[in-house]
Design an enzyme around this catalytic site. Structure first.
Site, PDB file in Angstrom:
ATOM      1  N   SER A   1       0.816  -1.202   0.000  1.00 57.75           N
ATOM      2  CA  SER A   1       0.000   0.000   0.000  1.00 57.75           C
ATOM      3  C   SER A   1       0.856   1.260   0.000  1.00 57.75           C
ATOM      4  O   SER A   1       0.712   2.119  -0.878  1.00 57.75           O
ATOM      5  CB  SER A   1      -0.922  -0.013   1.224  1.00 57.75           C
ATOM      6  OG  SER A   1      -1.641   1.199   1.332  1.00 57.75           O
TER       7      SER A   1
ATOM      8  N   GLN B   1      11.064  -6.353   9.271  1.00 51.12           N
ATOM      9  CA  GLN B   1      12.100  -5.333   9.122  1.00 51.12           C
ATOM     10  C   GLN B   1      13.417  -5.722   9.779  1.00 51.12           C
ATOM     11  O   GLN B   1      14.495  -5.413   9.258  1.00 51.12           O
ATOM     12  CB  GLN B   1      11.596  -3.998   9.669  1.00 51.12           C
ATOM     13  CG  GLN B   1      10.508  -3.381   8.817  1.00 51.12           C
ATOM     14  CD  GLN B   1      10.073  -2.010   9.298  1.00 51.12           C
ATOM     15  OE1 GLN B   1      10.749  -1.378  10.112  1.00 51.12           O
ATOM     16  NE2 GLN B   1       8.943  -1.541   8.799  1.00 51.12           N
TER      17      GLN B   1
ATOM     18  N   HIS C   1       7.135   4.063   9.922  1.00 51.28           N
ATOM     19  CA  HIS C   1       6.612   3.717  11.247  1.00 51.28           C
ATOM     20  C   HIS C   1       7.817   3.435  12.121  1.00 51.28           C
ATOM     21  O   HIS C   1       8.802   2.833  11.671  1.00 51.28           O
ATOM     22  CB  HIS C   1       5.699   2.491  11.159  1.00 51.28           C
ATOM     23  CG  HIS C   1       5.104   2.049  12.461  1.00 51.28           C
ATOM     24  ND1 HIS C   1       4.675   2.924  13.430  1.00 51.28           N
ATOM     25  CD2 HIS C   1       4.874   0.808  12.968  1.00 51.28           C
ATOM     26  CE1 HIS C   1       4.197   2.255  14.469  1.00 51.28           C
ATOM     27  NE2 HIS C   1       4.316   0.967  14.213  1.00 51.28           N
TER      28      HIS C   1
ATOM     29  N   GLU D   1      -4.462   1.910  17.228  1.00 48.15           N
ATOM     30  CA  GLU D   1      -4.864   0.661  16.579  1.00 48.15           C
ATOM     31  C   GLU D   1      -5.561  -0.280  17.560  1.00 48.15           C
ATOM     32  O   GLU D   1      -6.564  -0.916  17.224  1.00 48.15           O
ATOM     33  CB  GLU D   1      -3.630  -0.035  15.998  1.00 48.15           C
ATOM     34  CG  GLU D   1      -3.010   0.662  14.800  1.00 48.15           C
ATOM     35  CD  GLU D   1      -1.659   0.096  14.430  1.00 48.15           C
ATOM     36  OE1 GLU D   1      -1.131   0.487  13.383  1.00 48.15           O
ATOM     37  OE2 GLU D   1      -1.114  -0.740  15.200  1.00 48.15           O
TER      38      GLU D   1
ATOM     39  N   GLU E   1     -27.278  -2.104  11.222  1.00 54.31           N
ATOM     40  CA  GLU E   1     -27.270  -1.120  12.302  1.00 54.31           C
ATOM     41  C   GLU E   1     -25.900  -0.936  12.950  1.00 54.31           C
ATOM     42  O   GLU E   1     -25.528   0.186  13.309  1.00 54.31           O
ATOM     43  CB  GLU E   1     -28.295  -1.510  13.377  1.00 54.31           C
ATOM     44  CG  GLU E   1     -29.738  -1.361  12.934  1.00 54.31           C
ATOM     45  CD  GLU E   1     -30.067   0.069  12.525  1.00 54.31           C
ATOM     46  OE1 GLU E   1     -29.509   1.019  13.121  1.00 54.31           O
ATOM     47  OE2 GLU E   1     -30.884   0.240  11.599  1.00 54.31           O
TER      48      GLU E   1
END
Length: 338
Positions: A28, A87, A109, A196, A228
């Site tokens: 993304s 990472q 981040h 989050e 709803e």
């Protein structure tokens, strides 16, 4: 104390244009950063593992694609845009061997830097440029001549120009068109995880399921319950996005507003607030990070089991059927991104 904001006039676009930029990852955020930088005249390459299903997509977009280690060796500015849990190994295997004095290592981040899973050498700049929106919006707004706001933070300023370079990078992806807020790796990481867990994902997710179960256990049709407690949530979120809590309360009916201010505090009680404080404490102490990285190291058995169980929840079953009946909606499933 107000946050420091930066805009177009505060950034020197030539700084990032003088760099060779490797964007590691093409999800993304990765696709948006790489394409926006390319369109801004930056020499950019994408680092992807051999056989990645995104390799063809990146190449078709006119981007140079390399293996991560080759991209890191070629570049003098590396933006790490792979998921948090990958990472640490990516850095040790593909980035660290080619880190040279004067290089810059960027993140969107702060997780791995703040909690110490990645420790770059002292002679490189370490900074964060974090758009506050999904990658498709970062790309779309850039193409429209606008931008998505971003955060910028400096962890290590070896060159003395780390912030200027970060602002230049933010300019390259279009963020300075909307505004860039200066923060720290600590603040970004801890507030991001907290948001989050207690609202954006964990809180809303659990509230939706609990409300759905309450209605269906009381005998109401699942379809009614779905509309709803889940479907109409977008209407409220859009109002919040446009004008905050006051605009949302102004826009709904008086009945809804009265129910909001009188019943909401019975849902979010002092016990709820105490749970939030405990969760924040777990984030600040590093306990959550340790738990998550241990989960990853063991093959994510708890995450995978929870995914399977939640996928079979009645709200998912009825929701899928209802979404397929809505011609105005392009229904999405996790399998669509495989």
């Amino acid at each position: 104390m107000s946050a420091t904001m930066y805009y177009e006039a505060d950034a020197d676009p030539t700084l990032v244009a003088q760099r060779k930029v490797a964007v590691l990852g093409f999800g993304s955020q990765g696709h948006a950063h790489a394409l926006n930088l390319k369109d801004s005249g930056v020499d950019v390459a994408v680092g992807l593992r051999p056989g990645s299903h995104r390799e063809g997509t990146a190449a078709d977009a006119g981007l140079t694609v390399m293996a991560p280690a080759a991209a890191a060796e070629w570049a003098d500015l590396i933006m790490v845009l792979v998921p948090d849990q990958y990472q640490q190994s990516l850095y040790s295997e593909a980035i660290a061997p080619s880190m040279r004095e004067g290089d810059a290592l960027f993140f969107a981040h702060g997780f791995n830097i703040h909690f110490g899973y990645v420790s770059p050498p002292e002679d490189v700049d370490v900074a964060m440029v974090a758009p506050k929106g999904p990658g498709h919006l970062v790309r779309r707004q850039y193409q429209a001549g606008s931008g998505v706001p971003a955060l910028v933070a400096i962890h290590q300023d070896a060159s003395g120009e780390a912030k200027s370079l970060a602002l230049s990078y933010a300019h390259g992806i279009g963020a300075t068109r909307a505004g860039v807020i200066e923060t720290t790796f600590k603040a970004e990481t801890e507030t991001d995880l907290f948001g989050e867990q207690v609202i954006l994902c964990g809180g809303v997710d659990e509230m939706i399921r609990a409300a759905f179960e309450t209605l269906t256990e009381a005998g109401y049709e699942p379809e009614m319950a779905y509309f709803e407690v889940l479907h109409e949530l977008k209407l409220i979120v859009d109002l919040l996005f446009e004008g905050g809590l006051a605009w949302m309360r102004y826009s709904v009916s008086d009945t809804a507003e009265y129910g909001d201010i009188t019943r909401g505090p019975r849902i979010v009680t002092e016990q709820t607030r105490e749970a939030m404080r405990r969760i924040l404490g777990e984030i600040q102490s590093g306990r959550f990070a340790e738990e998550w990285m241990a989960e990853v190291a063991s093959g994510t058995p708890n995450l995978l089991a929870a995914r399977r169980a939640l996928a079979d929840h009645p709200i998912e079953v009825v929701g899928k059927d209802l979404r397929n009946m809505m011609p105005f909606l392009v229904a999405k499933t996790p399998e669509d991104d495989q």
